[in-house]
Design a protein around this motif. Structure first.
Motif, PDB file in Angstrom:
ATOM      1  N   GLU A   1       5.506  10.152  -8.724  1.00 25.47           N
ATOM      2  CA  GLU A   1       6.359   9.630  -9.796  1.00 25.47           C
ATOM      3  C   GLU A   1       6.417   8.112  -9.751  1.00 25.47           C
ATOM      4  N   LYS A   2       6.575   7.560  -8.545  1.00 25.40           N
ATOM      5  CA  LYS A   2       6.642   6.102  -8.384  1.00 25.40           C
ATOM      6  C   LYS A   2       5.302   5.463  -8.727  1.00 25.40           C
ATOM      7  N   ILE A   3       4.210   6.108  -8.317  1.00 22.86           N
ATOM      8  CA  ILE A   3       2.879   5.574  -8.627  1.00 22.86           C
ATOM      9  C   ILE A   3       2.679   5.560 -10.139  1.00 22.86           C
ATOM     10  N   ALA A   4       3.052   6.653 -10.810  1.00 23.92           N
ATOM     11  CA  ALA A   4       2.910   6.732 -12.265  1.00 23.92           C
ATOM     12  C   ALA A   4       3.795   5.695 -12.956  1.00 23.92           C
ATOM     13  N   GLN A   5       4.994   5.505 -12.447  1.00 27.05           N
ATOM     14  CA  GLN A   5       5.898   4.499 -13.012  1.00 27.05           C
ATOM     15  C   GLN A   5       5.281   3.106 -12.888  1.00 27.05           C
ATOM     16  N   LYS A   6       4.733   2.818 -11.724  1.00 23.44           N
ATOM     17  CA  LYS A   6       4.124   1.504 -11.499  1.00 23.44           C
ATOM     18  C   LYS A   6       2.923   1.305 -12.416  1.00 23.44           C
ATOM     19  N   LEU A   7       2.117   2.346 -12.609  1.00 21.84           N
ATOM     20  CA  LEU A   7       0.986   2.249 -13.526  1.00 21.84           C
ATOM     21  C   LEU A   7       1.477   1.955 -14.937  1.00 21.84           C
TER      22      LEU A   7
ATOM     23  N   LEU B   1       3.376   2.947  -1.741  1.00 22.14           N
ATOM     24  CA  LEU B   1       3.399   3.644  -3.029  1.00 22.14           C
ATOM     25  C   LEU B   1       3.239   5.149  -2.828  1.00 22.14           C
ATOM     26  N   ASN B   2       2.283   5.540  -1.993  1.00 20.80           N
ATOM     27  CA  ASN B   2       2.045   6.959  -1.752  1.00 20.80           C
ATOM     28  C   ASN B   2       3.242   7.628  -1.091  1.00 20.80           C
ATOM     29  N   ALA B   3       3.892   6.925  -0.194  1.00 22.63           N
ATOM     30  CA  ALA B   3       5.076   7.478   0.463  1.00 22.63           C
ATOM     31  C   ALA B   3       6.202   7.709  -0.539  1.00 22.63           C
ATOM     32  N   ALA B   4       6.246   6.894  -1.585  1.00 24.40           N
ATOM     33  CA  ALA B   4       7.283   7.033  -2.612  1.00 24.40           C
ATOM     34  C   ALA B   4       7.008   8.190  -3.563  1.00 24.40           C
TER      35      ALA B   4
END
Length: 104
Positions: free
Chosen positions: A33-39, A27-30
């Motif tokens: 934005e990806k972390i926020a999307q997943k949340l 997730l961090n490597a992505a």
């Protein structure tokens, strides 16, 4: 609270792992934005479970939501302690009053 503190520590440790070996690292490597999307996805799944799921589904989705929130906080270098301090600051203030103070 101990569980959240331990989980925060595990997330911090796994952030530096290989993305091939750790979901947190992936997730961090992505990126944020990806972390926020997943949340956001987990928040929606929690709402859906609350409206039409079983008690167990709500519990599971709430756990996923909290986990991903901690991943986001870690990515933004915000500690659980900072969030808890803000909740402590708000204690005793009505939600209506607190929200009104933010819009002034």
């Amino acid at each position: 609270m101990e569980t959240l503190t331990r989980l925060e520590q595990v997330i911090a440790e796994r952030k530096a792992a290989s993305p091939d070996a750790s979901y947190v690292a992936k997730l961090n490597a992505a990126g944020i934005e990806k972390i926020a999307q997943k949340l956001g996805e987990e928040a929606v799944e929690t709402v859906i479970a609350a409206l039409s799921g079983s008690r167990e589904e709500v519990v599971g989705e709430a756990a996923d939501l909290i986990f991903h929130l901690l991943v986001l906080l870690q990515a933004r270098r915000i500690t659980l302690g900072e969030v808890m301090a803000e909740l402590d600051r708000r204690e005793g203030t009505s939600g209506i009053e607190e929200k009104a103070s933010r819009s002034e």
